[in-house]
Enzyme design. Sequence first.
Site, PDB file in Angstrom:
ATOM      1  N   ARG A 190     -13.872 -13.249   7.481  1.00 41.22           N
ATOM      2  CA  ARG A 190     -12.646 -12.922   6.439  1.00 41.22           C
ATOM      3  C   ARG A 190     -11.622 -14.299   6.550  1.00 41.22           C
ATOM      4  O   ARG A 190     -12.105 -14.990   7.391  1.00 41.22           O
ATOM      5  CB  ARG A 190     -11.798 -11.779   7.258  1.00 41.22           C
ATOM      6  CG  ARG A 190     -12.653 -10.467   7.241  1.00 41.22           C
ATOM      7  CD  ARG A 190     -11.754  -9.548   7.750  1.00 41.22           C
ATOM      8  NE  ARG A 190     -10.770  -9.039   7.154  1.00 41.22           N
ATOM      9  CZ  ARG A 190     -10.569  -8.037   6.326  1.00 41.22           C
ATOM     10  NH1 ARG A 190     -11.845  -7.703   5.823  1.00 41.22           N
ATOM     11  NH2 ARG A 190      -9.448  -7.913   5.475  1.00 41.22           N
ATOM     12  N   GLY A 201       5.597  -8.674  -1.699  1.00 38.58           N
ATOM     13  CA  GLY A 201       6.579  -9.491  -1.241  1.00 38.58           C
ATOM     14  C   GLY A 201       6.090 -10.919  -1.200  1.00 38.58           C
ATOM     15  O   GLY A 201       5.114 -11.506  -1.561  1.00 38.58           O
ATOM     16  N   ASP A 237      -3.952 -12.608  11.579  1.00 36.00           N
ATOM     17  CA  ASP A 237      -4.972 -13.100  10.976  1.00 36.00           C
ATOM     18  C   ASP A 237      -4.516 -14.570   9.938  1.00 36.00           C
ATOM     19  O   ASP A 237      -5.349 -14.910   9.282  1.00 36.00           O
ATOM     20  CB  ASP A 237      -5.545 -11.977   9.893  1.00 36.00           C
ATOM     21  CG  ASP A 237      -6.439 -11.119  10.669  1.00 36.00           C
ATOM     22  OD1 ASP A 237      -6.363 -11.241  11.886  1.00 36.00           O
ATOM     23  OD2 ASP A 237      -7.253 -10.199  10.135  1.00 36.00           O
ATOM     24  N   HIS A 288     -16.676   6.985  42.554  1.00 35.32           N
ATOM     25  CA  HIS A 288     -18.099   7.246  42.219  1.00 35.32           C
ATOM     26  C   HIS A 288     -18.162   8.772  41.859  1.00 35.32           C
ATOM     27  O   HIS A 288     -17.665   9.521  42.317  1.00 35.32           O
ATOM     28  CB  HIS A 288     -18.670   7.037  43.643  1.00 35.32           C
ATOM     29  CG  HIS A 288     -20.241   7.089  43.563  1.00 35.32           C
ATOM     30  ND1 HIS A 288     -21.075   6.623  42.885  1.00 35.32           N
ATOM     31  CD2 HIS A 288     -20.800   8.591  43.947  1.00 35.32           C
ATOM     32  CE1 HIS A 288     -22.276   7.318  43.005  1.00 35.32           C
ATOM     33  NE2 HIS A 288     -22.168   8.363  43.553  1.00 35.32           N
ATOM     34  N   ALA A 343     -20.711  -9.245   4.786  1.00 31.91           N
ATOM     35  CA  ALA A 343     -20.142  -9.185   6.098  1.00 31.91           C
ATOM     36  C   ALA A 343     -20.149 -10.525   6.486  1.00 31.91           C
ATOM     37  O   ALA A 343     -20.494 -10.895   7.732  1.00 31.91           O
ATOM     38  CB  ALA A 343     -20.742  -8.095   6.937  1.00 31.91           C
ATOM     39  N   ARG A 388       0.812  -1.220   0.044  1.00 31.65           N
ATOM     40  CA  ARG A 388       0.008  -0.067  -0.003  1.00 31.65           C
ATOM     41  C   ARG A 388       0.869   1.139  -0.030  1.00 31.65           C
ATOM     42  O   ARG A 388       2.031   1.237   0.434  1.00 31.65           O
ATOM     43  CB  ARG A 388      -0.761   0.002   1.231  1.00 31.65           C
ATOM     44  CG  ARG A 388      -2.118  -0.741   1.122  1.00 31.65           C
ATOM     45  CD  ARG A 388      -3.080  -0.357   2.290  1.00 31.65           C
ATOM     46  NE  ARG A 388      -4.323  -0.889   2.251  1.00 31.65           N
ATOM     47  CZ  ARG A 388      -4.673  -2.308   2.736  1.00 31.65           C
ATOM     48  NH1 ARG A 388      -3.818  -2.659   3.392  1.00 31.65           N
ATOM     49  NH2 ARG A 388      -5.832  -2.696   2.544  1.00 31.65           N
ATOM     50  N   ALA A 434      -7.091  -7.241  15.525  1.00 32.42           N
ATOM     51  CA  ALA A 434      -5.852  -6.365  15.731  1.00 32.42           C
ATOM     52  C   ALA A 434      -5.026  -6.686  16.817  1.00 32.42           C
ATOM     53  O   ALA A 434      -3.592  -6.778  16.846  1.00 32.42           O
ATOM     54  CB  ALA A 434      -6.321  -4.939  15.374  1.00 32.42           C
ATOM     55  N   LYS A 447     -14.102   2.938  13.043  1.00 33.62           N
ATOM     56  CA  LYS A 447     -14.675   3.639  14.237  1.00 33.62           C
ATOM     57  C   LYS A 447     -14.828   5.289  14.238  1.00 33.62           C
ATOM     58  O   LYS A 447     -15.559   5.987  15.201  1.00 33.62           O
ATOM     59  CB  LYS A 447     -13.384   3.541  15.448  1.00 33.62           C
ATOM     60  CG  LYS A 447     -13.207   2.047  15.833  1.00 33.62           C
ATOM     61  CD  LYS A 447     -14.324   1.070  16.001  1.00 33.62           C
ATOM     62  CE  LYS A 447     -14.095  -0.305  15.960  1.00 33.62           C
ATOM     63  NZ  LYS A 447     -14.131  -0.879  14.548  1.00 33.62           N
ATOM     64  N   VAL A 498     -19.433  -8.922  13.899  1.00 34.90           N
ATOM     65  CA  VAL A 498     -18.944  -7.688  14.564  1.00 34.90           C
ATOM     66  C   VAL A 498     -18.975  -6.593  13.214  1.00 34.90           C
ATOM     67  O   VAL A 498     -19.631  -5.389  13.395  1.00 34.90           O
ATOM     68  CB  VAL A 498     -17.633  -7.600  15.020  1.00 34.90           C
ATOM     69  CG1 VAL A 498     -17.162  -6.376  15.293  1.00 34.90           C
ATOM     70  CG2 VAL A 498     -17.828  -8.597  15.929  1.00 34.90           C
TER      71      VAL A 498
END
Length: 462
Positions: free
Chosen positions: A269, A115, A309, A441, A266, A35, A317, A51, A179
């Site tokens: 993966r 690579g 992964d 508290h 979704a 990338r 992660a 996020k 998720v």
Amino acid sequence: MASYDVIVIGSGPGGYVCAIRCAQLGLKTACVESRDTLGGTCLNVGCIPSKALLHATEMLQETEENFGKMGLKVLRPDVDWKQMLAYKQDTIDQNTKGIEFLFKKNKIDWLKGWGSIPEAGKVKVGDEVHEAKTIVIATGSEASALPGVEVDEKTVVTSTGGLTLPKIPQTMIVIGAGVIGLELGSVYSRLGAKVTVIEYLDAILPGMDAEVQKTFQRTLKKQGLEFVMGAAVQGVEKAKDKATVTYKLRKDDSAHEAEADVVLVATGRRPYTEGLGLEAVGVELTDRGQVRIDDHWRTTAPGIYAIGDAVAGPMLAHKAEDEGMAVAETIAGQAGHVNYGVIPGVVYTHPEVASVGKTEEQLKDEGRAYKAGKFSFMGNARAKANFQGEGFVKILADKETDRILGAHIIGPMAGDLIHEICVAMQFGAAAEDLARTCHAHPTYSEAVREAALACGDGPIHS
């Protein structure tokens, strides 16, 4: 030809952390990344950008639902989608440039390009071949394909395309109630889209605590998400700017279809190892396409390790980061270690969901005697003041020793609250240890203490 002590292939959370730790331990290190920016999927098209959108839309939801209750009289905010995407991109840029700075600070060479491992001790990047005493595979994962579904990242998208839609859809179908699907589904639901989640199983968030699953699904329904459970997707047909999803209900094999502006796939993966040349150098894969490793992250080829992964375990992660540090320390002759029993998982919706350790279902299957301490956020003063009373903290402890075995939270700041319990588990603490620890508290964290008290004589505020 450059020569290194370690070459890490991949600059995601596992790869860049591994490279930095190797450099800190005195090893001459390089990291391969194709990338234009470092950080892998997480920083570029995953954790961080999602996020940002979750935070922006949560602020929108807060404005619409709670500002008036607090005496803050404002008109409904206008959503500037282009500006929101620009904010998301700025967040990405700050983080990826931060990793680039850390590489320079630690004198890590960034080998730009794809690579591969042509032979033992060598990594090829473009036309150049570099020597390495040790190679670490940290190539991450990619979105899983679904039979009968062609992704174009425009109308039928993965999480990557779902983060860069040119406009907010009026309708969205999410295939998969894990998720990623629930997080992005929540984003677009808050922005006004009608979101329908189609899930093969009978419960959302597979593997989570069953009580959390049921509570969370009810909460998401109240927020406007619709669910079709126990449904097997047969295919997706695109026509102009729409897509039609066909599916069968498992309970009666009946056929159905649903149309939407955007379909988000979704369904999980899978490890990304394509083009590395692993077979030629003796690196074996498992039946699930993961790189086969031993207890010290060594592959079946000498001098080659694998993490994140690309190997077995939860695709998280922070799990990859832990493995990256452990491998670096192992390579440097130290005793690298990861406690896989204390890897938290978090869903960054509203409310958040977090878990660590065993679920009640797992403990029952194991035949282990346990006790469960539970406390509702409705009994927490801070949560009630902030309109955050929905949800609970549940702590599971061994019935005889009181040692904490797991915890499950649905509620405000769950992703942060879970770490107090992680630290306790890491040091083998009992529920009583948490219960006897003074908590400030008013804070959300008092709910954790109350759940720990519930494992004993009972909570105070329930």
